[in-house]
Design a protein around this motif. Structure first.
Motif, PDB file in Angstrom:
ATOM      1  N   LEU A  75      45.203 -28.030  22.426  1.00 28.99           N
ATOM      2  CA  LEU A  75      44.308 -27.800  21.292  1.00 28.99           C
ATOM      3  C   LEU A  75      45.059 -27.224  20.093  1.00 28.99           C
ATOM      4  CD1 LEU A  75      41.323 -27.882  20.369  1.00 28.99           C
ATOM      5  CD2 LEU A  75      41.123 -25.515  21.164  1.00 28.99           C
ATOM      6  N   VAL A  76      45.937 -26.242  20.335  1.00 33.36           N
ATOM      7  CA  VAL A  76      46.621 -25.600  19.215  1.00 33.36           C
ATOM      8  C   VAL A  76      47.766 -26.456  18.678  1.00 33.36           C
ATOM      9  CG1 VAL A  76      46.033 -23.305  20.044  1.00 33.36           C
ATOM     10  CG2 VAL A  76      48.203 -24.330  20.722  1.00 33.36           C
ATOM     11  N   THR A  77      48.231 -27.436  19.455  1.00 32.06           N
ATOM     12  CA  THR A  77      49.348 -28.257  18.993  1.00 32.06           C
ATOM     13  C   THR A  77      48.895 -29.624  18.486  1.00 32.06           C
ATOM     14  OG1 THR A  77      49.716 -28.959  21.290  1.00 32.06           O
ATOM     15  CG2 THR A  77      51.062 -27.133  20.453  1.00 32.06           C
ATOM     16  N   SER A  78      48.042 -30.289  19.238  1.00 33.90           N
ATOM     17  CA  SER A  78      47.616 -31.641  18.857  1.00 33.90           C
ATOM     18  C   SER A  78      46.212 -31.677  18.264  1.00 33.90           C
ATOM     19  CB  SER A  78      47.663 -32.573  20.083  1.00 33.90           C
ATOM     20  OG  SER A  78      48.985 -32.732  20.539  1.00 33.90           O
ATOM     21  N   GLY A  79      45.314 -30.847  18.800  1.00 31.81           N
ATOM     22  CA  GLY A  79      43.926 -30.895  18.333  1.00 31.81           C
ATOM     23  C   GLY A  79      43.743 -30.279  16.963  1.00 31.81           C
ATOM     24  N   LEU A  80      44.140 -29.013  16.814  1.00 29.97           N
ATOM     25  CA  LEU A  80      43.946 -28.306  15.546  1.00 29.97           C
ATOM     26  C   LEU A  80      45.216 -28.236  14.705  1.00 29.97           C
ATOM     27  CD1 LEU A  80      41.805 -25.305  16.865  1.00 29.97           C
ATOM     28  CD2 LEU A  80      41.008 -27.454  15.845  1.00 29.97           C
ATOM     29  N   HIS A  81      46.346 -28.618  15.268  1.00 31.35           N
ATOM     30  CA  HIS A  81      47.632 -28.607  14.556  1.00 31.35           C
ATOM     31  C   HIS A  81      47.924 -27.215  13.958  1.00 31.35           C
ATOM     32  CE1 HIS A  81      47.988 -32.957  14.949  1.00 31.35           C
ATOM     33  NE2 HIS A  81      46.724 -33.053  14.551  1.00 31.35           N
ATOM     34  N   LEU A  82      47.731 -26.196  14.776  1.00 26.88           N
ATOM     35  CA  LEU A  82      47.996 -24.826  14.324  1.00 26.88           C
ATOM     36  C   LEU A  82      49.473 -24.473  14.397  1.00 26.88           C
ATOM     37  CD1 LEU A  82      44.986 -22.976  16.021  1.00 26.88           C
ATOM     38  CD2 LEU A  82      45.170 -23.819  13.661  1.00 26.88           C
ATOM     39  N   HIS A 116      53.549 -26.053  14.456  1.00 27.47           N
ATOM     40  CA  HIS A 116      54.375 -27.227  14.161  1.00 27.47           C
ATOM     41  C   HIS A 116      55.011 -27.745  15.450  1.00 27.47           C
ATOM     42  CE1 HIS A 116      57.502 -29.755  12.381  1.00 27.47           C
ATOM     43  NE2 HIS A 116      56.764 -29.742  11.277  1.00 27.47           N
ATOM     44  N   PRO A 117      55.033 -29.058  15.643  1.00 28.75           N
ATOM     45  CA  PRO A 117      55.611 -29.617  16.878  1.00 28.75           C
ATOM     46  C   PRO A 117      57.074 -29.244  17.091  1.00 28.75           C
ATOM     47  CG  PRO A 117      54.326 -31.277  15.715  1.00 28.75           C
ATOM     48  CD  PRO A 117      54.423 -30.095  14.805  1.00 28.75           C
ATOM     49  N   ALA A 118      57.801 -28.948  16.028  1.00 28.00           N
ATOM     50  CA  ALA A 118      59.199 -28.561  16.199  1.00 28.00           C
ATOM     51  C   ALA A 118      59.316 -27.205  16.885  1.00 28.00           C
ATOM     52  CB  ALA A 118      59.907 -28.523  14.847  1.00 28.00           C
ATOM     53  N   SER A 119      58.317 -26.343  16.707  1.00 29.19           N
ATOM     54  CA  SER A 119      58.333 -25.029  17.350  1.00 29.19           C
ATOM     55  C   SER A 119      57.743 -25.083  18.753  1.00 29.19           C
ATOM     56  CB  SER A 119      57.556 -24.017  16.501  1.00 29.19           C
ATOM     57  OG  SER A 119      58.114 -23.904  15.211  1.00 29.19           O
ATOM     58  N   LEU A 120      56.605 -25.745  18.883  1.00 27.77           N
ATOM     59  CA  LEU A 120      55.948 -25.885  20.177  1.00 27.77           C
ATOM     60  C   LEU A 120      55.412 -27.299  20.298  1.00 27.77           C
ATOM     61  CD1 LEU A 120      54.904 -24.704  22.831  1.00 27.77           C
ATOM     62  CD2 LEU A 120      52.853 -23.940  21.606  1.00 27.77           C
ATOM     63  N   PRO A 121      56.133 -28.171  20.993  1.00 30.40           N
ATOM     64  CA  PRO A 121      55.664 -29.554  21.139  1.00 30.40           C
ATOM     65  C   PRO A 121      54.394 -29.605  21.983  1.00 30.40           C
ATOM     66  CG  PRO A 121      58.011 -29.350  21.649  1.00 30.40           C
ATOM     67  CD  PRO A 121      57.455 -27.963  21.581  1.00 30.40           C
ATOM     68  N   PRO A 122      53.571 -30.631  21.787  1.00 22.08           N
ATOM     69  CA  PRO A 122      52.368 -30.801  22.612  1.00 22.08           C
ATOM     70  C   PRO A 122      52.733 -31.018  24.076  1.00 22.08           C
ATOM     71  CG  PRO A 122      52.280 -32.174  20.643  1.00 22.08           C
ATOM     72  CD  PRO A 122      53.668 -31.638  20.721  1.00 22.08           C
ATOM     73  N   PRO A 123      51.809 -30.766  24.981  1.00 21.66           N
ATOM     74  CA  PRO A 123      52.129 -30.893  26.411  1.00 21.66           C
ATOM     75  C   PRO A 123      52.539 -32.296  26.819  1.00 21.66           C
ATOM     76  CG  PRO A 123      49.772 -30.505  26.051  1.00 21.66           C
ATOM     77  CD  PRO A 123      50.454 -30.241  24.765  1.00 21.66           C
ATOM     78  N   GLY A 183      68.582 -29.469  18.870  1.00 20.68           N
ATOM     79  CA  GLY A 183      67.285 -29.732  18.264  1.00 20.68           C
ATOM     80  C   GLY A 183      66.276 -30.407  19.162  1.00 20.68           C
ATOM     81  N   ASP A 184      66.572 -30.534  20.443  1.00 21.80           N
ATOM     82  CA  ASP A 184      65.625 -31.157  21.377  1.00 21.80           C
ATOM     83  C   ASP A 184      64.737 -30.070  21.977  1.00 21.80           C
ATOM     84  OD1 ASP A 184      64.260 -32.702  23.163  1.00 21.80           O
ATOM     85  OD2 ASP A 184      66.026 -33.491  24.205  1.00 21.80           O
ATOM     86  N   THR A 185      63.790 -29.592  21.187  1.00 24.66           N
ATOM     87  CA  THR A 185      62.943 -28.485  21.637  1.00 24.66           C
ATOM     88  C   THR A 185      61.980 -28.909  22.750  1.00 24.66           C
ATOM     89  OG1 THR A 185      61.381 -28.978  19.846  1.00 24.66           O
ATOM     90  CG2 THR A 185      63.053 -27.297  19.427  1.00 24.66           C
ATOM     91  N   ALA A 186      61.626 -30.183  22.797  1.00 25.77           N
ATOM     92  CA  ALA A 186      60.713 -30.645  23.845  1.00 25.77           C
ATOM     93  C   ALA A 186      61.336 -30.461  25.226  1.00 25.77           C
ATOM     94  CB  ALA A 186      60.347 -32.106  23.610  1.00 25.77           C
ATOM     95  N   THR A 187      62.615 -30.825  25.369  1.00 23.55           N
ATOM     96  CA  THR A 187      63.280 -30.654  26.654  1.00 23.55           C
ATOM     97  C   THR A 187      63.514 -29.179  26.953  1.00 23.55           C
ATOM     98  OG1 THR A 187      64.378 -32.783  26.324  1.00 23.55           O
ATOM     99  CG2 THR A 187      65.262 -31.360  28.030  1.00 23.55           C
TER     100      THR A 187
END
Length: 278
Positions: A46-53, A55-62, A237-241
């Motif tokens: 919700l905070v990453t993809s739903g409401l975009h609270l 930034h994906p670079a800091s916390l990628p969506p699940p 820069g691969d924060t998702a991994t």
């Protein structure tokens, strides 16, 4: 001298209904943690993809983190094994040493007054400050990881052991004295069993700290554990991994804590039968 026995008299045996059943897993014990995990993932989405609270670079969506985990599983899963091994070894080392130190402090008030302030001082120092110094002191490899785990874990184990051994219920202590038990018999039959619930409290506090210590130690080691992988992937820069590695650390900690709780229930079945339910 009357010998203390480890089992109650037949007429004093606990009722069969009061003895907890072993090997029985209630559905709620699995369903409720799974529901809590599902809610946490839903809030994360919700905070990453739903409401975009965030930034994906800091916390990628699940879903992005899951994709990164499946893509790099050949790297992260062996790293998970290495981190788990260091966590368990460091936890076992700190458990043995911590219990022994706790025994020494409980046995001698003079030793407690002499060394307790030093233990508090060591525990108060931020352990991240020891990281660069450990590499210089003990070198690369597993030693800085195990040392970091030990530094984070040993204090709660020492404290819980000393507290448990010095807070024996009065009725049990009087029973041992009335039976003319020796000091060793009193310790083996009364004081140490009575202290085990408190010791397990310290162990359960120390278990998640062991995972933290292993990851921090890997920041300053050449061992390719999850801490090492977090630095590597975050550096490019691969924060998702990097977040996938963090998720694996969290899952590892949950499983190790659950395993320790299971050991406690199997080792101390009488605790649940003799304490009030929540």
């Amino acid at each position: 001298m009357t010998e203390l026995t480890g089992s109650p008299a037949p007429d004093q045996a606990a009722p069969e209904a009061a003895v907890p059943r072993r090997g029985r897993i209630r559905p709620a014990a699995v369903a409720l943690p799974a529901l809590g995990l599902l809610i946490a993932v839903a809030i994360w989405w919700l905070v990453t993809s739903g409401l975009h609270l965030v930034h994906p670079a800091s916390l990628p969506p699940p879903q992005v983190v899951w994709s990164a985990l499946t893509r790099t599983s050949d790297v992260l899963l062996p790293a998970l094994g290495a981190t788990t091994l260091m966590t368990l070894l460091g936890f076992l080392l700190s458990s043995v040493v911590g219990v022994l130190i706790g025994l020494a402090l409980a046995a001698s008030r003079r030793a407690e007054r002499m060394f307790a302030p030093l233990l508090v001082a060591i525990n108060a120092v931020p352990k991240i400050a020891f990281g660069p110094l450990l590499v210089v002191a003990v070198g690369w490899g597993e030693k800085p990881i195990l040392t970091m785990v030990f530094l984070l874990c040993f204090f709660p184990i020492v404290l819980s052991t000393a507290t448990g051994l010095t807070t024996t219920p009065v009725d049990l202590a009087e029973l041992a004295r009335s039976l003319n038990a020796s000091r060793w018999q009193s310790f083996r039959k009364v004081r140490f069993p009575a202290a085990l619930p408190q010791i397990f409290v310290g162990l359960k506090v120390a278990m998640p700290l062991a995972a933290i210590g292993a990851v921090i130690g890997e920041f300053y080691s050449d061992k390719p554990g999850l801490g090492y992988q977090i630095l590597q992937y975050n550096g490019v820069g691969d924060t998702a991994t990097a977040w996938a590695a963090i998720v694996l650390i969290a899952l590892m900690s949950i499983l190790l804590y659950a395993a320790l709780t299971l050991v406690e229930r199997l080792t101390l079945p009488w605790v649940k039968a003799t304490t009030s339910a929540r």
